[in-house]
Each structure stands twice: as structure tokens, then as C-alpha cells.
Design a protein around this motif. Structure first.
Motif, PDB file in Angstrom:
ATOM      1  N   UNK A 484       1.018  -1.273   0.007  1.00 19.75           N
ATOM      2  CA  UNK A 484       0.054  -0.151  -0.077  1.00 19.75           C
ATOM      3  C   UNK A 484       0.756   0.974  -0.078  1.00 19.75           C
ATOM      4  N   UNK A 485       0.147   2.185  -0.690  1.00 16.13           N
ATOM      5  CA  UNK A 485       0.994   3.609  -0.616  1.00 16.13           C
ATOM      6  C   UNK A 485      -0.104   4.599  -0.153  1.00 16.13           C
ATOM      7  N   UNK A 486       0.088   5.186   0.981  1.00 13.26           N
ATOM      8  CA  UNK A 486      -0.682   5.789   2.059  1.00 13.26           C
ATOM      9  C   UNK A 486      -0.615   7.557   1.648  1.00 13.26           C
ATOM     10  N   UNK A 487      -1.968   7.745   1.578  1.00 14.60           N
ATOM     11  CA  UNK A 487      -1.912   9.322   1.583  1.00 14.60           C
ATOM     12  C   UNK A 487      -1.720   9.862   3.000  1.00 14.60           C
ATOM     13  N   UNK A 488      -0.787  10.874   3.182  1.00 20.99           N
ATOM     14  CA  UNK A 488      -0.636  11.544   4.296  1.00 20.99           C
ATOM     15  C   UNK A 488      -1.623  12.317   4.728  1.00 20.99           C
ATOM     16  N   UNK A 489      -2.263  12.999   3.959  1.00 20.57           N
ATOM     17  CA  UNK A 489      -3.294  13.832   4.542  1.00 20.57           C
ATOM     18  C   UNK A 489      -4.520  13.131   5.088  1.00 20.57           C
ATOM     19  N   UNK A 490      -4.747  12.029   4.491  1.00 22.00           N
ATOM     20  CA  UNK A 490      -6.185  11.218   5.006  1.00 22.00           C
ATOM     21  C   UNK A 490      -5.723   9.669   5.664  1.00 22.00           C
ATOM     22  N   UNK A 491      -4.748   9.471   5.450  1.00 16.38           N
ATOM     23  CA  UNK A 491      -4.266   8.223   6.035  1.00 16.38           C
ATOM     24  C   UNK A 491      -4.798   7.009   5.327  1.00 16.38           C
ATOM     25  N   UNK A 492      -5.499   7.303   4.116  1.00 19.43           N
ATOM     26  CA  UNK A 492      -6.167   6.074   3.505  1.00 19.43           C
ATOM     27  C   UNK A 492      -5.013   5.654   2.234  1.00 19.43           C
ATOM     28  N   UNK A 493      -5.265   4.238   1.944  1.00 16.25           N
ATOM     29  CA  UNK A 493      -4.451   3.829   0.852  1.00 16.25           C
ATOM     30  C   UNK A 493      -5.067   4.332  -0.359  1.00 16.25           C
ATOM     31  N   UNK A 494      -4.437   4.962  -1.119  1.00 15.48           N
ATOM     32  CA  UNK A 494      -4.984   5.161  -2.574  1.00 15.48           C
ATOM     33  C   UNK A 494      -3.997   4.606  -3.620  1.00 15.48           C
ATOM     34  N   UNK A 495      -2.659   4.070  -3.260  1.00 14.70           N
ATOM     35  CA  UNK A 495      -2.451   3.405  -4.379  1.00 14.70           C
ATOM     36  C   UNK A 495      -1.514   2.026  -3.999  1.00 14.70           C
ATOM     37  N   UNK A 711      -6.700  -7.101   4.593  1.00 10.89           N
ATOM     38  CA  UNK A 711      -6.058  -6.095   5.348  1.00 10.89           C
ATOM     39  C   UNK A 711      -6.729  -4.684   4.939  1.00 10.89           C
ATOM     40  N   UNK A 712      -7.264  -4.179   3.779  1.00 11.40           N
ATOM     41  CA  UNK A 712      -7.750  -2.987   3.687  1.00 11.40           C
ATOM     42  C   UNK A 712      -9.087  -2.960   4.173  1.00 11.40           C
ATOM     43  N   UNK A 713      -9.804  -4.231   4.290  1.00 14.58           N
ATOM     44  CA  UNK A 713     -11.060  -4.015   4.882  1.00 14.58           C
ATOM     45  C   UNK A 713     -11.134  -3.872   6.260  1.00 14.58           C
ATOM     46  N   UNK A 714      -9.874  -4.554   6.943  1.00 15.86           N
ATOM     47  CA  UNK A 714      -9.868  -4.287   8.488  1.00 15.86           C
ATOM     48  C   UNK A 714      -9.469  -2.915   8.628  1.00 15.86           C
ATOM     49  N   UNK A 715      -8.651  -2.158   7.815  1.00 13.66           N
ATOM     50  CA  UNK A 715      -7.878  -1.050   8.142  1.00 13.66           C
ATOM     51  C   UNK A 715      -8.239  -0.144   7.060  1.00 13.66           C
ATOM     52  N   UNK A 716      -9.351   0.335   6.814  1.00 13.19           N
ATOM     53  CA  UNK A 716      -9.597   1.239   5.547  1.00 13.19           C
ATOM     54  C   UNK A 716      -8.774   2.558   5.889  1.00 13.19           C
ATOM     55  N   UNK A 717      -8.541   2.991   6.947  1.00  9.75           N
ATOM     56  CA  UNK A 717      -7.670   4.301   7.379  1.00  9.75           C
ATOM     57  C   UNK A 717      -6.612   3.800   8.272  1.00  9.75           C
ATOM     58  N   UNK A 718      -5.452   4.467   8.100  1.00 11.59           N
ATOM     59  CA  UNK A 718      -4.184   4.417   9.034  1.00 11.59           C
ATOM     60  C   UNK A 718      -4.224   5.331  10.118  1.00 11.59           C
ATOM     61  N   UNK A 719      -4.084   5.332  11.287  1.00 14.10           N
ATOM     62  CA  UNK A 719      -3.782   6.356  12.350  1.00 14.10           C
ATOM     63  C   UNK A 719      -2.459   7.246  11.846  1.00 14.10           C
TER      64      UNK A 719
END
Length: 729
Positions: A484-495, A711-719
Motif C-alpha cells: 500500500x501507498x498511503x495518503x498522508x493527509x487522509x491516512x487512506x491507501x490510494x495506491x 487487510x484493507x477491509x480491516x484497516x480502511x484508514x491508518x492512524x
């Protein structure tokens, strides 16, 4: 009878004397002309033989024969004409005076041949010689006249007497000039001309003779009985002399003809020998060209292999050790790319000379092509190979002046030893090449001896190459993992970054660094990249089809594939076959791959960008790109190499580099991804500096698509830590 000799006075007596009316036998005169013509023709032929004789003794022999032939012809003409002379009184000839005229003829002919044996003379010398020869001919003629014994006395007309001398000199000059002209090699046409010239000379001498005879008047006292003498004896004598002279001339002519044929055969033989020598020289040149390198004049591969086989047999019989050393010039391609091939050729010549100066006498050096050299060295002790390699490397480090620059080149060397590392030419060369490959892979600029470990490594890589080809052909064993590549602004995996793995049946799961290099070295990296691209597009398209949020997948493109002209078509085809939208695909290229051929890379990337696919520079900061090139590239994203992220907390320089990269990228409206993020401190610093995305083990290791979905279903956003929560300053 009396022999009054030449009259002291040239005036005829006025009283008491009677002038005789004389005549000539036409047949004897004709015989005299034929004899003189034959003698002249033979003399011209002998002159040619004399001039072209290679030895001094040969020239002397031909000169003597020519003098005899010429003297015989002139004297025979004179004596036959004397015998043809008919008067109404008895006439006899004294032997001493006759012999004296023959001796004078011989001396005159010898002088003629001596003159003709010289190179081309000035006209003055020809005239002087002609005067001497002409006077000699005249002396022969008038001394012959002195041999006449009769009741009459001889009286001469002074004007005709002088005219006879002039004719003799003129005839002599003609003889010399014609002989000088015809002494060159003659053709059939020139032989006819030579025969005509001989007849002309005979006619000139005959004219001189009859002019002298016409100048003479025989007078007898009145009352002397006159009666024409019978000609039988005289005719027989004349015919005998003429026939003998003709026989001598024919024999001389035959000798000259035979010699000319022999010389012609000798010339042909010399010509054949010369052609054979040229052929041998040409064969030697061809052999050298076939076995030597034209640029450096060293042995080429063919010549080296022939010499290697001989040396190997010799060392095997003598139980001596030998080293085979492969040399490769480090980064030689940069010289050709930056300075041109002419400068590269000049550099190779300098390097060849330096290698030649470093080896010992008896060691063989070859250029196998490009910047690859090979040395064959006999060893007295095991350490000789090490010392020789060190000497070559030290010699190579001396600065080289090239195209107005001073540069230092280094070399990598691989060494195999006979008999430890093999007893066959191919085996030793292969092992030296393995050692060279190890030297280059270990940082270059040093030497490596072959060992069994290298053999095992080479065997392992060969096995992997064969298995990898089968895996690609059968679509078995290769897998894609996604990080996963995480967006630092939202914490969501976008790539997601697609990473290839290989489940080997014997060696288990292999990471890319174990087989990507093998694919690149053996020419099927394009096939591997194409498989990754197609599979990644298919996996992400299925992922979205199952109702998951859209994710951009990034796929790596190797440096070799970036030069592949069909790359845009392959990308378009992969998108069409999978149904994935172009904006959902991002193609990653490394910074060094871009810089290796920037102009061609820009053209290909622009074609891919027009498809709607995003582009990213991977491992940014490790190459040689500049802001000027960065502005020209049709890219969307730069990825900061993990080497700058790892020591972020401890190294101020890395923090400054990251800040500079972020500022430059944002100024160019580019997004930035930080690779290798593993700590919260790194996350906090990157977020504070405005980094857009990050990826690393802190969030998730690469996973297969099935596990990644869970993994993404359990953790849609990362703290993520709050801004300013942790300070790295």
C-alpha cells in the motif's frame, strides 16, 4: 707483277699509261649484300642479348660474339666485293694485307660493341665513336685494297676518297643509333624493322665500298697485253667465303635466338617466382589480418585460440602452470557516448600499448572485441599471476590524455589457472570470464581468481535462468505482491505498488533482486515486465469489480524496457485487455534509466502519458538528473529513495535533501512519495514537510492480492500522528 700500294699522288699520269675499264660480278655483289644484311641482323640481336645479360661474364661473351659477327659481316662484304671485281689484267691478293684488313675489322667491331654496351650516351659521344668506327671501316677497306697484286698501279680521286670516308662515318653513326634503339626488348613487328635496318646498314657500307672502288683507277703502261681473266676460281672462292660467313652468321643468330628463348623462360620463371612471393606475402597478410586485431595490432579471438591450443599442449607436456586473464575496461561505454567512437578507438590503442608494456616477454595478449582483452601468461610460481594483475592495474591508473582531457581508466580482471581450474581452452576461458563477472559485480577496479564458489554461483544462475524462462512460458510460479501507498493527509491507501515474486519449486520464494538481474542479462526482461504489467492491470480491475474503492497501481519499468519502442503499445494493450482505466495505472521508471537515454525516454514517456497513464520517477535522488531535465519530463510523481529516509532522525543532511526535493517537486506541481518509512518519527517529519504519500513496513509489507483485500477491509484508514507531535530537529 708488282704491288705499288696506294699512289703517293692522287693525280693520274698524263703520258705512257692506259686506264683500265673494270666491272663487278653482280651475283657476288648480291651475295655480299645478303651476307652483310644477315650479319647486321644477327649483330643487332646479339647486342640485345648483351645489354640484358645479368652477369658481367655473359655481357663479355655476347660482346665478343657480336664483334666477331659484325667483323665477319663487314669483312666478308668487302672481300666478296673485291672478288667480284673484274679487270683485264691478272689480279691476286697477298695474305698479310688481307689478314691485316680482317684484324682491323675485328678491332673496329670490338669498339662498336664496347660503345653499345654503355648506357645512353650524349650525341657528341655517338659522333666521336662513329668517326672512330667509320675510319676503322675505311682502314679495313683500303688496307684490303693494298692486298691487290697486279701489273697496274692504283690512283684515287681525292673527292671520292673523302666521300667514301664520310659515308663510312655516316654508316657507323647509323649503325650505333639503330643498335641503341633495337637493343631493347623487341616485338615481332620490331624484328621486321630490325631486318630492314640491317639491310639499310649493309647498303650504306656497300655504298661506301663502291664509292671507294669508284675513286680508284687502275693504269698500266702502254703496250701491256689486256685480256679479261676467267672468273671460275674467283667465283668459287667468293661463294665459299659467303657460305662460310653465312653459316657463321646463322649459327650466331641461332645462338642468339636460343639464348633469347632461354632468357624468356628465365624471365617467365622469375615472374612466376615474383608472383609466388607476392602470393606468399598476400597469404601472410591475410593470415595476419585473420589472426590480428586491425585497431590494436594484437591477436584477435581466432589468433588467440590457435596460440592458446599450442601453449596449452606445450605447458601440459612440460608440467608448467599458466594463467588466463580476462580484462574489461571499467565504464568504457561512457567514453564512446560522451567523446565519440574515434576517441574510444584512440583510447583502446593506448590501453593496448599499456597492457603490452606491463606484461612480460613471451606473454600473449589479445583483444576479443570492444573493451575486452585477454592475457595468456606462463607461471614460474603461483604468485606470478597476482603480481602481473597488480602491475596491469597499476599501469592502467596512469592518466591518459584524450580529446583535450586527462582521464584515469580502471580495469576489472578475472583469472583462471592451468591446471587447477581446467585443462581445456574453453573451460579456462569460461572460468576466467566468471571471475571477471565477479570482479565487475563487486565494485570493479580489482581482480578475482576463479574458485569453485563462482562455479556454483554460475551454475545456480544458469539454473535460475532456465527455470525463469519456463515460468514465463508456462505462467507458473510468478506472483504479484502489492504494497500500500498511503495518503498522508487522509491516512487512506490510494495506491498500490506491484512487486513481483517467484515461488521456485526448489529454492522457495525468491525476491526480485535474485532474478531481475538474470532476466536483464539474458535478454528477457521485456517479457517479465510485460507479464507484471498485464497481471497488475488484471488484478486491480478485478479488485474494483468486486466493489472495492478504486486504487492506482504502480508498475516498475526496467531501464532496458524503457528503450523498447513497442512499450506504449504494450501498455495500451494491457489496459484494453484488463478493462482498467488508464488513470488507474502509474508507470515507474528509475532516475538512472531516464538519464541513460534522456531524449528517447522523453519521447516514449510522452506517448504513454497521452494514453492517460501517470508516470513516476523511482529512487529519486540517487541518480544524476537535473532540474532542467526534470522540467522536460512528462511525470506526475517523484519517489524519494529509501536511503534518505532510513537515517532521517540522525542525519541533518538527509533532512535537508528531503526538504529540497519536496520544495522542488511541489514547485513543479509534482506529487512526492517517500519510500521505506518504518518509524512514527519519519511519518511525523514527512507530514510536517508536506510530503504527499508514503509507503513502508510501518504500514504494511507487500502482500498477495487476496491478503491485501482482507487487510484493507480491516484497516480502511491508518492512524497518523498529529502535525508537530514528534520533532526530529
Amino acid at each position: 707483277m708488282e704491288s705499288p700500294g696506294l699512289a703517293a699522288l692522287f693525280n693520274l699520269p698524263r703520258e705512257g699509261m692506259v686506264a683500265l675499264h673494270c666491272m663487278h660480278n653482280g651475283w657476288l655483289v648480291m651475295l655480299a649484300f645478303i651476307v652483310a644484311t644477315a650479319a647486321g641482323f644477327t649483330t643487332l640481336g646479339i647486342t640485345e642479348r648483351m645489354v640484358h645479360a645479368r652477369r658481367r661474364r655473359g655481357r663479355l661473351t655476347w660482346g665478343v660474339l657480336g664483334a666477331l659477327c659484325m667483323a665477319g659481316g663487314i669483312w666478308s662484304l668487302h672481300f666478296l666485293c673485291m672478288l667480284a671485281f673484274r679487270a683485264p689484267i691478272p689480279i691476286h691478293y697477298t695474305l698479310p694485307a688481307t689478314l691485316a684488313s680482317l684484324i682491323i675489322a675485328l678491332i673496329t667491331a670490338a669498339l662498336t660493341m664496347f660503345t653499345l654496351n654503355k648506357p645512353a650516351l650524349p650525341l657528341r659521344r655517338y659522333v666521336v665513336s662513329a668517326v672512330c668506327i667509320g675510319l676503322g671501316i675505311s682502314a679495313m677497306h683500303y688496307s684490303g685494297m693494298l692486298s691487290i697484286v697486279s701489273p697496274a698501279s692504283q690512283h684515287y680521286d681525292p673527292r671520292l676518297f673523302v666521300l667514301s670516308l664520310i659515308l663510312a662515318v655516316a654508316a657507323s653513326l647509323v649503325i650505333l643509333l639503330l643498335a641503341m634503339h633495337f637493343r631493347r626488348r623487341t616485338t615481332s613487328r620490331q624484328r621486321l624493322l630490325k631486318l630492314g635496318a640491317s639491310a639499310l646498314v649493309a647498303l650504306a657500307i656497300l655504298s661506301m665500298h663502291f664509292t671507294g672502288m669508284h675513286a680508284m683507277t687502275l693504269v698500266v703502261p702502254e703496250g701491256t697485253p689486256l685480256e679479261l681473266q676467267p672468273a671460275n676460281d674467283t667465283l668459287q672462292l667468293g661463294l665459299s667465303i659467303g657460305l662460310v660467313t653465312l653459316m657463321i652468321v646463322v649459327i650466331s643468330l641461332g645462338a642468339a635466338w636460343t639464348n633469347r628463348k632461354l632468357q624468356s623462360k628465365e624471365r617467365d620463371l622469375r615472374r612466376v617466382n615474383a608472383l609466388l612471393r607476392k602470393l606468399d606475402h598476400a597469404q601472410a597478410s591475410l593470415k595476419k589480418a585473420a589472426h590480428h586485431d586491425a585497431l590494436t595490432n594484437l591477436l584477435n579471438r581466432r589468433g588467440f585460440n590457435a596460440l592458446f591450443a599450442e601453449k596449452l599442449e606445450e605447458h601440459s607436456e612440460q608440467h608448467r602452470d599458466m594463467a588466463v586473464m580476462f580484462l574489461d575496461i571499467d565504464h568504457f561505454k561512457r567514453i564512446n557516448d560522451s567523446l565519440g567512437h574515434d576517441a574510444g578507438d584512440e583510447l583502446l590503442q593506448v590501453i593496448a600499448q599499456r597492457i603490452r608494456s606491463a606484461v612480460r616477454e613471451g606473454d600473449a595478449i589479445a583483444r576479443f572485441g570492444g573493451d575486452e582483452f585477454c592475457i595468456l601468461a606462463s607461471l614460474e610460481q603461483q604468485d606470478d599471476a597476482r603480481l602481473l594483475a597488480q602491475r596491469v592495474m597499476q599501469t592502467m591508473k596512469e592518466p591518459i590524455a584524450l580529446a583535450g582531457r586527462s582521464m584515469v581508466m580502471t580495469t576489472s580482471i578475472g583469472i583462471s589457472l592451468f591446471p587447477q581450474d581446467g585443462d581445456a581452452c574453453d573451460e579456462l576461458l569460461k572460468h576466467a570470464d566468471m571471475a571477471l563477472y565477479q570482479s565487475k559485480g563487486s565494485g570493479r577496479n580489482h581482480f578475482t581468481f576463479f574458485s569453485e564458489r563462482l562455479r556454483s554461483k554460475a551454475s545456480f544462475e544458469l539454473e535460475l535462468e532456465e527455470d525463469l524462462r519456463k515460468a514465463l512460458a508456462r505462467d507458473e510460479g510468478l506472483q504479484l505482491f502489492y504494497q500500500p501507498i498511503v495518503d498522508l493527509r487522509s491516512g487512506r491507501t490510494t495506491k498500490l505498488e506491484a512487486l513481483v515474486r517467484w515461488q521456485h519449486p526448489q529454492h522457495g520464494m525468491l525476491s526480485p533482486d535474485r532474478f531481475i538481474g538474470i532476466a536483464e542479462a539474458n535478454g528477457f526482461i521485456t517479457e517479465l515486465d510485460g507479464w507484471v504489467l498485464r497481471r497488475a492491470c488484471q488484478d486491480v480491475a478485478r479488485f474494483q469489480a468486486r466493489g472495492h474503492p478504486p486504487l492506482i497501481v504502480t508498475v516498475n519499468c526496467s531501464a532496458l524496457n524503457l528503450a523498447h519502442e513497442q512499450l506504449p503499445d504494450e501498455v495500451d494493450q494491457a489496459l484494453r485487455q484488463s478493462g482498467l482505466q488508464p488513470q488507474m495505472l502509474e508507470l515507474e521508471v528509475t532516475e538512472n534509466a531516464l538519464m541513460s537515454n534522456i531524449n528517447r525516454a522523453i519521447s516514449l514517456l510522452q506517448e504513454i502519458r497521452q494514453l492517460g497513464v501517470s508516470l513516476a520517477i523511482d529512487d529519486f535522488g540517487t541518480g544524476y538528473s537535473s532540474l532542467a531535465y526534470l522540467k522536460r519530463l512528462p511525470i506526475n510523481t517523484v519517489k524519494i529513495d529509501r536511503s534518505f529516509i532510513q537515517d532521517l532522525a540522525a542525519t541533518e543532511e538527509d533532512r535537508q535533501i528531503i526538504q529540497a526535493i519536496l520544495a522542488m517537486a511541489h514547485a513543479l506541481r509534482l506529487q512526492v512519495v517517500a519510500e521505506g518509512v518504518e518509524t512514527q518519527e519519519q511519518v511525523s517529519f514527512l507530514r510536517d514537510q508536506g510530503c504527499d504519500f508514503m509507503q513502508g513496513f510501518l504500514f504494511c509489507r507487500p502482500l498477495p492480492m487476496a491478503q491485501l483485500e482482507s487487510f484493507l477491509a480491516e484497516r480502511p484508514e491508518l492512524p497518523l500522528p498529529l502535525s508537530g507531535q514528534i520533532s526530529l530537529v
